[in-house]
Design a protein around this motif. Structure first.
Motif, PDB file in Angstrom:
ATOM      1  N   ALA A 263       0.861  -1.180   0.000  1.00 53.83           N
ATOM      2  CA  ALA A 263       0.000   0.000   0.000  1.00 53.83           C
ATOM      3  C   ALA A 263       0.896   1.229   0.000  1.00 53.83           C
ATOM      4  O   ALA A 263       1.683   1.440   0.921  1.00 53.83           O
ATOM      5  N   GLU A 264       0.831   2.001  -1.084  1.00 53.43           N
ATOM      6  CA  GLU A 264       1.674   3.193  -1.212  1.00 53.43           C
ATOM      7  C   GLU A 264       0.780   4.419  -1.042  1.00 53.43           C
ATOM      8  O   GLU A 264      -0.433   4.318  -1.010  1.00 53.43           O
ATOM      9  N   GLN A 265       1.422   5.609  -0.973  1.00 52.94           N
ATOM     10  CA  GLN A 265       0.620   6.832  -0.891  1.00 52.94           C
ATOM     11  C   GLN A 265       0.350   7.343  -2.303  1.00 52.94           C
ATOM     12  O   GLN A 265       1.256   7.890  -2.918  1.00 52.94           O
TER      13      GLN A 265
ATOM     14  N   VAL B 237     -11.199  -0.723  -1.337  1.00 53.46           N
ATOM     15  CA  VAL B 237     -10.881   0.612  -0.814  1.00 53.46           C
ATOM     16  C   VAL B 237      -9.769   0.508   0.221  1.00 53.46           C
ATOM     17  O   VAL B 237      -9.455  -0.568   0.712  1.00 53.46           O
ATOM     18  N   CYS B 238      -9.216   1.675   0.565  1.00 52.34           N
ATOM     19  CA  CYS B 238      -8.337   1.778   1.716  1.00 52.34           C
ATOM     20  C   CYS B 238      -9.234   2.167   2.889  1.00 52.34           C
ATOM     21  O   CYS B 238      -9.964   3.150   2.812  1.00 52.34           O
ATOM     22  N   ALA B 239      -9.184   1.370   3.959  1.00 47.11           N
ATOM     23  CA  ALA B 239     -10.137   1.577   5.051  1.00 47.11           C
ATOM     24  C   ALA B 239      -9.461   2.175   6.292  1.00 47.11           C
ATOM     25  O   ALA B 239      -9.954   2.040   7.401  1.00 47.11           O
ATOM     26  N   GLU B 240      -8.301   2.807   6.094  1.00 43.80           N
ATOM     27  CA  GLU B 240      -7.615   3.426   7.233  1.00 43.80           C
ATOM     28  C   GLU B 240      -7.119   4.777   6.756  1.00 43.80           C
ATOM     29  O   GLU B 240      -6.426   4.842   5.739  1.00 43.80           O
TER      30      GLU B 240
ATOM     31  N   HIS C  64      -6.412   9.695   0.859  1.00 40.67           N
ATOM     32  CA  HIS C  64      -7.029   8.459   1.376  1.00 40.67           C
ATOM     33  C   HIS C  64      -8.353   8.097   0.697  1.00 40.67           C
ATOM     34  O   HIS C  64      -8.559   6.961   0.279  1.00 40.67           O
ATOM     35  N   ALA C  65      -9.242   9.082   0.585  1.00 41.15           N
ATOM     36  CA  ALA C  65     -10.583   8.790   0.062  1.00 41.15           C
ATOM     37  C   ALA C  65     -10.534   8.368  -1.410  1.00 41.15           C
ATOM     38  O   ALA C  65     -11.500   7.823  -1.932  1.00 41.15           O
TER      39      ALA C  65
END
Ligand code: CUA
Length: 330
Positions: free
Chosen positions: A129-131, A206-209, A215-216
């Motif tokens: 998981a990257e930014q 989705v990313c859930a954190e 993030h969204a």
């Protein structure tokens, strides 16, 4: 005048008949591709079943409590003795919660995954998981080099898949609601999430954190294919790319992006080997010329804080040449 005003319905009351229509509109927004209530795997089905059981239990308990409250407020029964009150407290406050929560715990324990046997998965997928995007690396059998893609996860139906999750910087959480529970991707460690997708289809992960400004927008596509279709997809992914990369290399894109068969290095950004064949750009845009052009010009307008620099300053012919090269990476 006063009587007339009293007969006029309250402004809000006028909208009450519209409530069912509004509820339908809201529920219509619950698309099955990102819904835990439309399970497409055995694990997700177990989670959905637990939800419905807990909901039914909550409704029954809510009715009991409200019934008791209404009975106590409106009932004309005589006051009860202390013994009767003790019984109510003993049953309602000790026996009933102990039995109900005990039964729920026992049922919950039966839902825990049973991978203690150490059964090997059919497929291992390493997810970084990257930014703010997902690096997805498939382990291939027979010592073949792994196949890397980004922002989409393709899985064979009926297979047991282990996702090895990690992150280089901040904590993210990997979640495909119709396929199972979520799990954190934590820097410095590797978490393993096992999923068994059963139903073919396209789902949304989705990313859930919360992980930062983007993030969204850290969504991805998950597609479950029949085993033969998956094998064909994997064969296409494993093949090297071809095309005229002159403009791509001149602009320095190869410093961050790998294109197997053309640019061997480039580990910072997503592997672009077959970007032209992906369903989306950056996980959230449709894969069209216009969307890719917008992305190349100003990625931050699409994903806040994306690390990819914008190339709006590049002369149009160069930008179009890069675009043509990337669109051709099928
Ligand atoms: Cu990654 Cu939130």
């Amino acid at each position: 005048m006063a009587a007339e005003a009293a007969q006029r319905p309250l402004p809000a009351a006028r909208y009450v008949p519209l409530a069912p229509a509004a509820a339908c509109a809201l529920l219509a927004a619950c698309t099955p591709e990102q819904s835990v209530l439309h399970p497409a795997s055995a694990d997700a089905a177990a989670i959905a079943r637990l939800f419905w059981i807990m909901l039914a239990g909550a409704v029954v308990i809510w009715l009991l409590v409200f019934g008791a409250a209404i009975y106590a407020t409106l009932g004309r029964s005589r006051p009860q003795g202390e013994r009767a009150a003790d019984h109510v407290i003993l049953f309602g406050g000790v026996v009933f919660p102990t039995l109900t929560l005990g039964a729920l715990l026992a049922f919950g324990l039966t839902l825990l995954p049973d991978w203690a046997a150490g059964e090997a998965p059919d497929l291992r997928v390493h997810v970084h998981a990257e930014q703010y995007w997902w690096r997805v690396r498939y382990e291939l059998p027979g010592g073949l080099p792994p196949v890397e893609a980004a922002n989409e996860v393709v899985l064979p139906a009926g297979a047991t898949v282990d996702f090895h999750l990690t992150s280089p910087d901040v904590i993210h959480s990997f979640w495909i609601p119709p396929l199972g529970g979520k799990m954190d991707a934590i820097p410095g460690r590797e978490n393993v999430l096992r999923l068994r997708p059963l139903r073919e289809g396209v789902y949304r992960g989705v990313c859930a954190e919360f992980c930062g400004a983007g993030h969204a927008f850290m969504a991805f596509r998950a597609e479950v294919l029949a085993p033969e279709a998956f094998a064909a997809w994997m064969a296409r992914q494993a093949a090297p790319a071809a095309g005229d990369a002159t403009a791509f290399l001149a602009a320095g894109c190869g410093a961050c992006h790998r294109v197997r068969g053309i640019v061997a290095q480039g580990n910072v950004g997503p592997d672009l080997t077959h970007i032209g064949a992906r369903a989306s750009i950056a996980g959230i845009l449709p894969n069209t010329d216009a969307a890719m052009r917008d992305w190349l010009r100003n990625p931050q307008a699409v994903k806040p804080d994306a690390r990819m620099p914008g190339y709006a300053a590049l002369p149009a012919p160069e930008l179009e040449a890069i675009l043509a090269f990337m669109r051709g990476l099928k």
